[in-house]
Structure formats: structure tokens, C-alpha cells
Design a protein around this motif. Sequence first.
Motif, PDB file in Angstrom:
ATOM      1  N   ALA A 217      -1.287  12.551  -1.223  1.00 50.51           N
ATOM      2  CA  ALA A 217      -2.663  12.218  -0.866  1.00 50.51           C
ATOM      3  C   ALA A 217      -2.806  11.842   0.601  1.00 50.51           C
ATOM      4  CB  ALA A 217      -3.162  11.072  -1.752  1.00 50.51           C
ATOM      5  N   PHE A 218      -1.787  11.175   1.171  1.00 46.53           N
ATOM      6  CA  PHE A 218      -1.884  10.697   2.544  1.00 46.53           C
ATOM      7  C   PHE A 218      -1.054  11.521   3.523  1.00 46.53           C
ATOM      8  CE2 PHE A 218      -2.793   6.797  -0.001  1.00 46.53           C
ATOM      9  CZ  PHE A 218      -4.122   6.675   0.366  1.00 46.53           C
ATOM     10  N   GLY A 219      -0.671  12.720   3.118  1.00 50.84           N
ATOM     11  CA  GLY A 219      -0.040  13.653   4.042  1.00 50.84           C
ATOM     12  C   GLY A 219       1.382  13.342   4.435  1.00 50.84           C
ATOM     13  N   ALA A 220       2.159  12.718   3.558  1.00 48.89           N
ATOM     14  CA  ALA A 220       3.560  12.416   3.873  1.00 48.89           C
ATOM     15  C   ALA A 220       4.391  13.692   3.869  1.00 48.89           C
ATOM     16  CB  ALA A 220       4.130  11.419   2.881  1.00 48.89           C
ATOM     17  N   THR A 221       5.446  13.681   4.666  1.00 44.40           N
ATOM     18  CA  THR A 221       6.343  14.833   4.754  1.00 44.40           C
ATOM     19  C   THR A 221       7.198  14.963   3.501  1.00 44.40           C
ATOM     20  OG1 THR A 221       6.481  14.345   7.114  1.00 44.40           O
ATOM     21  CG2 THR A 221       8.025  15.957   6.243  1.00 44.40           C
ATOM     22  N   GLY A 222       7.622  13.847   2.951  1.00 43.84           N
ATOM     23  CA  GLY A 222       8.473  13.880   1.769  1.00 43.84           C
ATOM     24  C   GLY A 222       8.954  12.496   1.387  1.00 43.84           C
ATOM     25  N   VAL A 223       9.756  12.456   0.340  1.00 44.51           N
ATOM     26  CA  VAL A 223      10.309  11.208  -0.194  1.00 44.51           C
ATOM     27  C   VAL A 223      11.818  11.352  -0.248  1.00 44.51           C
ATOM     28  CG1 VAL A 223      10.370   9.656  -2.191  1.00 44.51           C
ATOM     29  CG2 VAL A 223       8.227  10.818  -1.577  1.00 44.51           C
ATOM     30  N   VAL A 224      12.533  10.302   0.122  1.00 39.85           N
ATOM     31  CA  VAL A 224      13.992  10.308   0.021  1.00 39.85           C
ATOM     32  C   VAL A 224      14.438   9.182  -0.893  1.00 39.85           C
ATOM     33  CG1 VAL A 224      14.272   8.900   2.134  1.00 39.85           C
ATOM     34  CG2 VAL A 224      16.182  10.299   1.307  1.00 39.85           C
ATOM     35  N   ILE A 225      15.362   9.488  -1.785  1.00 36.23           N
ATOM     36  CA  ILE A 225      15.868   8.512  -2.753  1.00 36.23           C
ATOM     37  C   ILE A 225      17.389   8.499  -2.704  1.00 36.23           C
ATOM     38  CG2 ILE A 225      13.871   8.794  -4.275  1.00 36.23           C
ATOM     39  CD1 ILE A 225      15.611  10.587  -6.046  1.00 36.23           C
TER      40      ILE A 225
ATOM     41  N   SER B 207       3.856 -10.534  -6.220  1.00 39.35           N
ATOM     42  CA  SER B 207       4.205  -9.324  -5.477  1.00 39.35           C
ATOM     43  C   SER B 207       3.397  -8.151  -6.007  1.00 39.35           C
ATOM     44  CB  SER B 207       5.707  -9.010  -5.622  1.00 39.35           C
ATOM     45  OG  SER B 207       6.027  -8.748  -6.986  1.00 39.35           O
ATOM     46  N   LEU B 208       3.456  -7.052  -5.274  1.00 38.69           N
ATOM     47  CA  LEU B 208       2.776  -5.835  -5.688  1.00 38.69           C
ATOM     48  C   LEU B 208       3.780  -4.865  -6.298  1.00 38.69           C
ATOM     49  CD1 LEU B 208       0.513  -5.160  -2.567  1.00 38.69           C
ATOM     50  CD2 LEU B 208      -0.237  -6.007  -4.800  1.00 38.69           C
ATOM     51  N   ASN B 209       3.284  -4.019  -7.186  1.00 46.05           N
ATOM     52  CA  ASN B 209       4.110  -2.939  -7.704  1.00 46.05           C
ATOM     53  C   ASN B 209       4.567  -2.066  -6.536  1.00 46.05           C
ATOM     54  OD1 ASN B 209       3.982   0.139  -8.594  1.00 46.05           O
ATOM     55  ND2 ASN B 209       4.691  -1.049 -10.337  1.00 46.05           N
ATOM     56  N   ALA B 210       5.787  -1.547  -6.626  1.00 48.85           N
ATOM     57  CA  ALA B 210       6.356  -0.774  -5.519  1.00 48.85           C
ATOM     58  C   ALA B 210       5.489   0.423  -5.147  1.00 48.85           C
ATOM     59  CB  ALA B 210       7.756  -0.298  -5.885  1.00 48.85           C
ATOM     60  N   SER B 211       4.930   1.095  -6.138  1.00 52.93           N
ATOM     61  CA  SER B 211       4.108   2.273  -5.838  1.00 52.93           C
ATOM     62  C   SER B 211       2.795   1.870  -5.162  1.00 52.93           C
ATOM     63  CB  SER B 211       3.827   3.067  -7.112  1.00 52.93           C
ATOM     64  OG  SER B 211       3.083   2.309  -8.041  1.00 52.93           O
ATOM     65  N   VAL B 212       2.241   0.712  -5.555  1.00 50.52           N
ATOM     66  CA  VAL B 212       1.008   0.229  -4.923  1.00 50.52           C
ATOM     67  C   VAL B 212       1.280  -0.148  -3.467  1.00 50.52           C
ATOM     68  CG1 VAL B 212      -0.750  -1.584  -4.950  1.00 50.52           C
ATOM     69  CG2 VAL B 212       0.033  -0.571  -7.107  1.00 50.52           C
ATOM     70  N   ALA B 213       2.383  -0.849  -3.239  1.00 50.41           N
ATOM     71  CA  ALA B 213       2.739  -1.239  -1.874  1.00 50.41           C
ATOM     72  C   ALA B 213       2.947  -0.016  -0.984  1.00 50.41           C
ATOM     73  CB  ALA B 213       4.001  -2.098  -1.896  1.00 50.41           C
ATOM     74  N   ALA B 214       3.652   0.985  -1.515  1.00 50.49           N
ATOM     75  CA  ALA B 214       3.881   2.199  -0.733  1.00 50.49           C
ATOM     76  C   ALA B 214       2.564   2.908  -0.429  1.00 50.49           C
ATOM     77  CB  ALA B 214       4.822   3.137  -1.493  1.00 50.49           C
ATOM     78  N   SER B 215       1.641   2.898  -1.378  1.00 51.10           N
ATOM     79  CA  SER B 215       0.343   3.552  -1.174  1.00 51.10           C
ATOM     80  C   SER B 215      -0.448   2.874  -0.063  1.00 51.10           C
ATOM     81  CB  SER B 215      -0.466   3.529  -2.477  1.00 51.10           C
ATOM     82  OG  SER B 215       0.199   4.230  -3.503  1.00 51.10           O
ATOM     83  N   ILE B 216      -0.451   1.540  -0.054  1.00 51.88           N
ATOM     84  CA  ILE B 216      -1.187   0.806   0.981  1.00 51.88           C
ATOM     85  C   ILE B 216      -0.583   1.087   2.359  1.00 51.88           C
ATOM     86  CG2 ILE B 216      -1.723  -1.511   1.863  1.00 51.88           C
ATOM     87  CD1 ILE B 216      -1.875  -2.420  -1.085  1.00 51.88           C
ATOM     88  N   ALA B 217       0.749   1.099   2.431  1.00 57.89           N
ATOM     89  CA  ALA B 217       1.408   1.367   3.713  1.00 57.89           C
ATOM     90  C   ALA B 217       1.108   2.785   4.192  1.00 57.89           C
ATOM     91  CB  ALA B 217       2.912   1.150   3.573  1.00 57.89           C
ATOM     92  N   LEU B 218       1.115   3.746   3.284  1.00 61.46           N
ATOM     93  CA  LEU B 218       0.798   5.124   3.652  1.00 61.46           C
ATOM     94  C   LEU B 218      -0.637   5.244   4.151  1.00 61.46           C
ATOM     95  CD1 LEU B 218       2.571   7.011   0.727  1.00 61.46           C
ATOM     96  CD2 LEU B 218       3.038   7.379   3.165  1.00 61.46           C
ATOM     97  N   TYR B 219      -1.537   4.510   3.514  1.00 61.96           N
ATOM     98  CA  TYR B 219      -2.940   4.516   3.934  1.00 61.96           C
ATOM     99  C   TYR B 219      -3.090   3.953   5.349  1.00 61.96           C
ATOM    100  CZ  TYR B 219      -7.786   2.951   4.287  1.00 61.96           C
ATOM    101  OH  TYR B 219      -9.072   2.716   4.726  1.00 61.96           O
ATOM    102  N   GLU B 220      -2.415   2.841   5.615  1.00 58.75           N
ATOM    103  CA  GLU B 220      -2.485   2.220   6.946  1.00 58.75           C
ATOM    104  C   GLU B 220      -1.872   3.145   7.997  1.00 58.75           C
ATOM    105  OE1 GLU B 220      -4.038  -0.339   7.882  1.00 58.75           O
ATOM    106  OE2 GLU B 220      -4.521  -1.359   6.007  1.00 58.75           O
ATOM    107  N   ALA B 221      -0.782   3.824   7.623  1.00 56.41           N
ATOM    108  CA  ALA B 221      -0.153   4.753   8.567  1.00 56.41           C
ATOM    109  C   ALA B 221      -1.064   5.935   8.849  1.00 56.41           C
ATOM    110  CB  ALA B 221       1.186   5.240   7.995  1.00 56.41           C
ATOM    111  N   ARG B 222      -1.793   6.376   7.843  1.00 59.21           N
ATOM    112  CA  ARG B 222      -2.743   7.487   8.039  1.00 59.21           C
ATOM    113  C   ARG B 222      -3.886   7.045   8.966  1.00 59.21           C
ATOM    114  NH1 ARG B 222      -3.967  12.027   4.925  1.00 59.21           N
ATOM    115  NH2 ARG B 222      -5.603  13.213   5.983  1.00 59.21           N
ATOM    116  N   LYS B 223      -4.352   5.808   8.787  1.00 61.32           N
ATOM    117  CA  LYS B 223      -5.406   5.294   9.658  1.00 61.32           C
ATOM    118  C   LYS B 223      -4.958   5.212  11.106  1.00 61.32           C
ATOM    119  CE  LYS B 223      -7.086   1.438   8.528  1.00 61.32           C
ATOM    120  NZ  LYS B 223      -7.671   0.148   8.043  1.00 61.32           N
TER     121      LYS B 223
END
Length: 318
Positions: free
Chosen positions: A192-200, A299-315
Amino acid sequence: MAGNSKRRGATRTAGSKKGALKGTGGHGRKALEGKGPTPKAEDRPNHKAYKAKRRAESEAAKRPQPRRTTPRDRTSGSLELVIGRNSVLEALRMGMAAERLSVFTRIDADDRVTEIVSLAVEHGLEVREVTKATLDAMGGGSPHQGVALEVPPYAYAEPEDLLDGRAPVRIVALDGIQDPRNLGAIMRSAAAFGATGVVIPERRAAGVTVAAWKVSAGAASRVPVARATNLTRAIEGYKKAGCFVVGLDADGDVEVGRSELLDGPLVIVTGAEGAGLSRLVREACDQIVSIPIAGDTESLNASVAASIALYEARKALG
């Protein structure tokens, strides 16, 4: 005359040389009693087939044994499943490699189901009608909505592959996320926020399984996921390639929205809920950022936290 027992030689007396005694066949059967069927050639020590079998067993024992897989490690030769109408439809639209489509025999077809079957036929896939019980067993209890697509095991990318693509680089690194549903949700946000990919990490982490596919709502076919043998080394490699690395933690040095590192090549690292970032991964980050939340929320769920950070990075890109 036939049947005339009175003629000479018609019967034998007990004292005659060829009396009515047991034949040799009876004696032979007694000798064989208890010995059982003849062993196979490969089970007889003096047979060449036995020696060949032993040599083959010895050579097999010297070969490297395959790594034992866990329930989370779905990279064997067996097929994987994509279930749910949205996920299956998205996978077929993206042209994902697949083997066959299973559809509930009495499915309440809507536009999605119609398109799913049409695309499957167009791609030359085997389409079979099955019972609900069969689909339930295939999905392991996960909601399937009447459709299941059998696909080859997920093909993971290499960590460095995520650097090749659209700019600026936006990578999400997951440190110890073991719930595949969290992985799926993060993949969905990454798309949704245009990330290149995910690494695990390769070990002790959720992989792209049925549950992850389902939650990603098809994003798994658009966002590449890389597996790193060592996550810290992968992060260091991204830094050498020119990326800034920010880690998410409640005790961060600055709020994520105020970070000055979000407008360039970026790696966002999130840890498991509760455990947070591991020590080595934390030390590899250029900056630790926090997400402001109400004081009565731990604390926030890990997926929620990652979503907020991705949103801020997109902004930050404007």
C-alpha cells in the motif's frame, strides 16, 4: 474289467512290497515345514544382490542429510495453498505459477468466483469441484470461502535483490516476527505504501505460508520477500549500499514522524511484540524511533507499528 476288485493285482496287501504307503511328496512336505517362503535375493548374505544392497546403503549414509524442516518452513517440494476469493483472484491476475484450482461444488458464485474460474481455465490449470470437507482439510481450518489454489512453494528473494528496483529503496526488515498473519499484514501495508520488499530471517521467523497469503490479500504476489541467513549482516549490507536504518521501539530517541532519515533510501526494522528488537539488530540501526501512543497502552502490534512507520516514510517523500 474296470471296478472289479477281485481281479489279480487290483489291490495291494499290507505285506506286499509296494504296499499302500505314503509317497515321497509327504516326506518332502514334512522336511520343509517351518522354513517359510524363500528369502529375496537381496536378503540372502551369499547372493550378489545382497552385497549390492549393502554397498548402496553404505554410500547413502555418507551423503549429506537434508535439513529437517519445521511446520513454518514450507520450502519443500510439496505444493502450497492460496485460499480465499480475494487472495486467489489476485494471485491469478498476477499470473502466479499454479498447479490446480479447487472449487466447492455448491459454491455461491459471485463476480470474483466467475473471474477466478475463467482465469484458471485461461491459464490452463486443472479445475476440480470438491466438497466443503475437502477444502476444510486442505486449508487446515483457515477460512477458504470455497476456493483453494495450489501453487509451488514460495520463491524467496535474496536480501540484495531488494536493492534492485524502483527508487527510493524502502525495505521492511522483520526481527523475530513469528506469526504469519503479522507477516501477511505487513506485506499488505508494504504494498500500500510503495515499499520495495520485506526481509525476514531464515530461522525462528514466520514464512510466506497459507495464513500469510490470506492476510496479505494478494500483496504476496506483488511485494517480494527475501530470506536472510543473518539479519544483522543483511542490515549492514543495506547500510553499505547507502540506506539509512531506523528501528522501531517504544523507547526510541525520536518520534518516527520527526526523524530526518525518512526521505532517502530506507530500511525500517520492527521486532516482535513484547520482545522488541534483538540486541545486535538494535545496534546495527542508525536511529531508534518511537510511535507516540496513549500511556495506558503498553505497545502496538508489530504490523500496526510497521504500517505507521511506512506511512510516515511515504509522507516524508512529499
